[in-house]
Design a protein around this motif. Sequence first.
Motif, PDB file in Angstrom:
ATOM      1  N   LEU A 162       0.803  -1.062   0.039  1.00  0.00           N
ATOM      2  CA  LEU A 162       0.132  -0.104  -0.012  1.00  0.00           C
ATOM      3  C   LEU A 162       1.056   1.245   0.116  1.00  0.00           C
ATOM      4  N   HIS A 218      -5.069  -1.360   4.499  1.00  0.00           N
ATOM      5  CA  HIS A 218      -5.785  -1.810   3.502  1.00  0.00           C
ATOM      6  C   HIS A 218      -5.856  -3.477   3.877  1.00  0.00           C
ATOM      7  N   TYR A 255     -10.897  -5.040  -2.259  1.00  0.00           N
ATOM      8  CA  TYR A 255      -9.947  -4.467  -1.404  1.00  0.00           C
ATOM      9  C   TYR A 255     -10.872  -3.551  -0.637  1.00  0.00           C
ATOM     10  N   THR A 257     -10.236  -0.524   2.412  1.00  0.00           N
ATOM     11  CA  THR A 257      -9.195   0.463   2.798  1.00  0.00           C
ATOM     12  C   THR A 257      -9.865   1.317   3.960  1.00  0.00           C
TER      13      THR A 257
END
Length: 813
Positions: A162, A218, A255, A257
């Motif tokens: 990340l 994340h 994903y 975050t």
Amino acid sequence: WEATWDGGENKDDVEEVTAGQRAPWLQDCVVSLSPCSDLLVVAREQKAVFLSAKWRTDDSGREEMTLAVSWTGTLSTDEGECVSSSICIPLASQKRSSTGRPDWTCVVVGFTSGHVRFYTESGVLLLAQLLHEDPVLRLKCRTYEIPRHPGVTEQHEELSILYPAALVTIDGFSLFQSLRACRNQVARATAAGSDVIQPPPLAYKKWALQDMDTIVDHSSVGIMTLCVFDQMKNASVLGGFNASVKGSPPAMSQYVTVGGGPYTGFYYAVEGSSQPLLSHVALAVASKLTSALFSAASGWLGWNRHKNEEEAVQKQKPKVEPATPLGIRFGLPDSRRHGESVCLSPCNTLAGVTDDFGRVTLLDLARGIAIRMWKGYRDAQLGWLQVPEERGDREFSPSASLPRRHALFLVIYAPRRGILEVWGMQQGRMSAFDYAPLQKTTLLLYAGYRLMGVNSVTSKGWQLHTQQVCLLDTNTGALRTVNIPFHLALSDKKSERAKDMHLIKRLTTMLRNLLESEAKSVLLDIKHPAVKKQALESLLSNKNALVSCLINVTSALNDSLKQQDPEEVDAALLQLCSSQLKLLQLYTDIQELHSGGDRDACPEDQDSLDGIEDELSRVGPTLQRYAHLAARPSVSFAQDSPDSPMPARVFLSQMECTEDEGLRVTRGSEAQWNHLGNFMFWGCLCGKSPPHEVCDALQQAGISPQQLLSLLLSVWLQREKEVLQKPQEAVRNLHTLLSAISDMKGAVEESWDLQSVSPWWQQVRSTCIQSHNAAAALLAAFVAHRAAKASITNAPLAITAALLPQREYTLLN
């Protein structure tokens, strides 16, 4: 509104430390632990220390595992860059004999310059990669997990990196093969005395995460497929009433975050939308070749002869690929809340999120909603524990043939409060542990992955030896693992037997530390008779338990069983307690008699031995010559010595109670039989123990005279060398023991016909004839002849001579 928002914060949080107090320096370092707990990496700025697991013996003789420094040095190569994140990835062995142990561990380190470098456990650089020109925020890994439910998508291995505005994902299979190839190249280059290697390219994807103000952490959830209803819903929302729906839903990588604006974001990348990019290793070759040709052409034409060094450095800088834009699908908007970390569950369905308001939020990733929130956890550290059902729990279950169940627990450590809490995702909060003495000095280390390089084929039959949640005390350096029993996830009715199985493990740990009172309470807390019997047998077979501890705990269990209703008490368990108490008492009595000192022989023994000195003097030269010829140098080990003490567990394993409340010796190996004979009779043969009292104790215990005679003769014949050193004293003690055993009830039959050979003395005859130790057999024949004469009153001498023929006297001639 602000008062309502911030209400209750001060009640749960501990006050800030004063300015004079200083947190341990380890709190300011980047710390990562391998899931196998065999490698710990501590990095700060440009320096790092690798600590590897090693076994050592402490002052008390106990072996323990410690983490010792295996490498220390400087990691960075570019000026001004510092370590910002690190992760330890164990790589599975490719050997067929491997059972889940890692072959080696790769240390992945991210820097503030954007570089990601891969090292071995010894600090050797394997591969360096510049994927983005921003600081690396977090490194996370996902390894293979066996799907436990039908319809669950099989997740692939992946390393995710990340950056503040980008996310790079490296395929796990490509990374595994590249790291192995780099390690082999380094080994060959080192052997050849060279430092030039050609790293293979890595396959990765690079996403530019959009529509979110700040991103600090994340989690790569993995590939997911929407159901038909969700597919139609998304199509209707995005395309309107007349939107068309594809026949099959696309596979997407999810994903999650955390940060700000929104507080939590959900991104979905459709598989196949972006081709994997090659690493800069292959591109750098083409870039250097192009630059060389262009520079040569420029020199020929007379252009750009005077270039500054900065432009030359920029040409050598590896090319950074642009990121593919990826818009946010949806999020949890909260303008004032900023997320700090996200922790993904092993089943990839839940995630825990911490924020700057001291809250811990539980997310349902499939639905994209927050399902629970805890407050009062500033600077909280999260971890997940996935506990499989113990095998013993399914033996008595009707669903024994089904796969093992798994329980999911969320571990929350609040350093400001010094509290470690465990929350069950099935039943709510399980328990809380007060860690106040370790307040603000403990780090919760949660890897969230296992071994890389495992797939559905190689994982069959493997037992992965990994730890999920560990606690590192930064003051003392102690590393503790968090283990939660499976039964805490069940209801009270279903967890009763599982709780008993957990108490057995706890009992074993207490016995290892010789905690008698705690072991007694744990044994009494077990409910099921079968499990309680198993716990008692485990207690009696423990090699570290003292005899007094065994007697006290068994007596307490026996007393508690007698106080219960006779109809509810398990008869087998009660009989086991009484029989083991009887054996333990016999073991203690024999030990006390052996340590009580010697006793003089009674006058009757002296009268019955009249004339044996003449026989010993007659065969004395022959015995000396035999001892001289038999004396040969040999090697022996202390643990195999016949004089080694006999543990209580070994004594109990060789004795069993009969139905008539007697005892029977179980005949095992020859070494075990001789060891038991030494424990019972060798002290008497040496003159250190009272023979009559030892024989009385054995007779009262109910051991048959035939077995006692066999044990006595075995130890006499086995220790021929010691017997020949003091033959007169040994013969006298043997005569006392043999006479005492012969006088026991059931030894010599009362209906024995004096005109025939007695079965009792025939046992002595057969044992002496079959023995290879001729000298000890001859002396045993002498003693048996005298004991037979003494036991038969008013019998002609011819009969006694017929009992043991004179040919025993010529064994040595």
